[in-house]
Design an enzyme around this catalytic site. Structure first.
Site, PDB file in Angstrom:
ATOM      1  N   LYS A 127      -6.062  -6.819   3.900  1.00 19.81           N
ATOM      2  CA  LYS A 127      -5.757  -7.864   4.595  1.00 19.81           C
ATOM      3  C   LYS A 127      -7.346  -8.495   4.727  1.00 19.81           C
ATOM      4  O   LYS A 127      -7.285  -9.802   4.721  1.00 19.81           O
ATOM      5  CB  LYS A 127      -5.204  -7.627   5.863  1.00 19.81           C
ATOM      6  CG  LYS A 127      -3.692  -7.267   5.666  1.00 19.81           C
ATOM      7  CD  LYS A 127      -2.873  -8.312   5.056  1.00 19.81           C
ATOM      8  CE  LYS A 127      -1.421  -8.162   5.136  1.00 19.81           C
ATOM      9  NZ  LYS A 127      -0.478  -9.247   4.743  1.00 19.81           N
ATOM     10  N   ALA A 161       0.783  -1.273   0.155  1.00 19.24           N
ATOM     11  CA  ALA A 161      -0.084  -0.046  -0.005  1.00 19.24           C
ATOM     12  C   ALA A 161       0.862   1.225  -0.157  1.00 19.24           C
ATOM     13  O   ALA A 161       2.068   1.187   0.841  1.00 19.24           O
ATOM     14  CB  ALA A 161      -1.000  -0.043   1.325  1.00 19.24           C
ATOM     15  N   TYR A 199      -3.138   2.047   9.478  1.00 23.52           N
ATOM     16  CA  TYR A 199      -3.089   0.520   8.823  1.00 23.52           C
ATOM     17  C   TYR A 199      -3.961   1.110   7.555  1.00 23.52           C
ATOM     18  O   TYR A 199      -3.820   0.228   6.455  1.00 23.52           O
ATOM     19  CB  TYR A 199      -3.558  -0.312   9.532  1.00 23.52           C
ATOM     20  CG  TYR A 199      -2.706  -1.809   8.892  1.00 23.52           C
ATOM     21  CD1 TYR A 199      -1.305  -1.954   8.853  1.00 23.52           C
ATOM     22  CD2 TYR A 199      -3.541  -3.019   8.808  1.00 23.52           C
ATOM     23  CE1 TYR A 199      -1.005  -3.042   8.383  1.00 23.52           C
ATOM     24  CE2 TYR A 199      -3.234  -3.979   8.286  1.00 23.52           C
ATOM     25  CZ  TYR A 199      -1.882  -4.137   8.031  1.00 23.52           C
ATOM     26  OH  TYR A 199      -1.231  -5.289   7.446  1.00 23.52           O
ATOM     27  N   ARG A 256       8.876  -6.721  13.033  1.00 24.88           N
ATOM     28  CA  ARG A 256       9.898  -5.755  12.617  1.00 24.88           C
ATOM     29  C   ARG A 256      10.352  -5.746  11.388  1.00 24.88           C
ATOM     30  O   ARG A 256      11.360  -7.026  10.778  1.00 24.88           O
ATOM     31  CB  ARG A 256      10.977  -5.542  13.779  1.00 24.88           C
ATOM     32  CG  ARG A 256      11.537  -4.057  13.336  1.00 24.88           C
ATOM     33  CD  ARG A 256      12.522  -3.629  14.175  1.00 24.88           C
ATOM     34  NE  ARG A 256      13.648  -4.875  14.583  1.00 24.88           N
ATOM     35  CZ  ARG A 256      14.433  -4.758  15.563  1.00 24.88           C
ATOM     36  NH1 ARG A 256      14.649  -3.856  16.404  1.00 24.88           N
ATOM     37  NH2 ARG A 256      15.207  -5.838  15.526  1.00 24.88           N
ATOM     38  N   THR A 257       9.744  -5.294  10.393  1.00 21.78           N
ATOM     39  CA  THR A 257      10.430  -5.478   8.837  1.00 21.78           C
ATOM     40  C   THR A 257      10.587  -4.087   7.974  1.00 21.78           C
ATOM     41  O   THR A 257      10.181  -3.033   8.681  1.00 21.78           O
ATOM     42  CB  THR A 257       9.321  -6.321   7.858  1.00 21.78           C
ATOM     43  OG1 THR A 257       8.066  -5.560   7.852  1.00 21.78           O
ATOM     44  CG2 THR A 257       9.034  -7.622   8.536  1.00 21.78           C
ATOM     45  N   LEU A 258      11.051  -4.192   6.992  1.00 17.97           N
ATOM     46  CA  LEU A 258      11.213  -3.000   6.363  1.00 17.97           C
ATOM     47  C   LEU A 258       9.900  -2.296   5.741  1.00 17.97           C
ATOM     48  O   LEU A 258       9.820  -1.141   6.368  1.00 17.97           O
ATOM     49  CB  LEU A 258      11.883  -3.286   4.652  1.00 17.97           C
ATOM     50  CG  LEU A 258      12.100  -2.045   3.965  1.00 17.97           C
ATOM     51  CD1 LEU A 258      13.329  -0.866   4.725  1.00 17.97           C
ATOM     52  CD2 LEU A 258      12.974  -2.510   2.706  1.00 17.97           C
TER      53      LEU A 258
END
Length: 152
Positions: free
Chosen positions: A76, A7, A69, A106-108
């Protein structure tokens, strides 16, 4: 394993109602329809092998409104629904379709969600409180869980 989502960062901020139509559909296409396309391509291979398993990643934001979000939550929710329909269609060929919700990881991609660190910390607290409140034990004392993490 399907773990594709997208997104535009600006659509995770502000009001959900301000999401432009083209970026709304892009989030749905990349985050949900890509699973349908993948399942369609995998079906003949898995069917010939006698079955298989398709797994995707989802998140709580598809079930309830989560700050910052926005359109990703709608994507989702679409993904969650697609999982059910794919499982219905492919189950007769012994192909399982499931979604895993690992919580905030925790991701990019997570870096683009405002307040992610605070959100992740409160989720960890909530998980500790849930684990401590299993039906076989008594609930934890109120001082153990923060007000935002309390689930009971």
């Amino acid at each position: 394993m399907h773990s594709v989502a997208y997104a535009a960062a600006e659509d995770l901020e502000g009001r959900f109602t301000d999401t432009p139509r083209d970026r709304f559909w892009m989030a749905i296409d990349v985050s949900a329809y890509s699973l349908v396309a993948t399942a369609r391509a995998a079906e003949p291979l898995m069917g010939a092998a006698g079955g298989g398993s398709i797994v995707t990643m989802t998140y709580l934001g598809g079930e309830r409104a989560v700050p910052h979000y926005n359109v990703m939550g709608v994507a989702k929710a679409t993904l969650d629904s697609a999982v059910k329909y794919l499982a219905w269609d492919l189950g007769e060929k012994n192909i399982r379709v499931n979604a895993i919700s690992a919580g905030p990881v925790r991701t990019l991609a997570a870096r683009s969600i405002a307040g992610f660190r605070r959100w992740r910390r409160s989720s960890k607290s909530a998980l500790r409180c849930i684990a401590m409140s299993r039906p076989t034990t008594s609930p934890p004392p109120p001082s153990t869980c923060s007000a935002t993490a309390r689930t009971t």
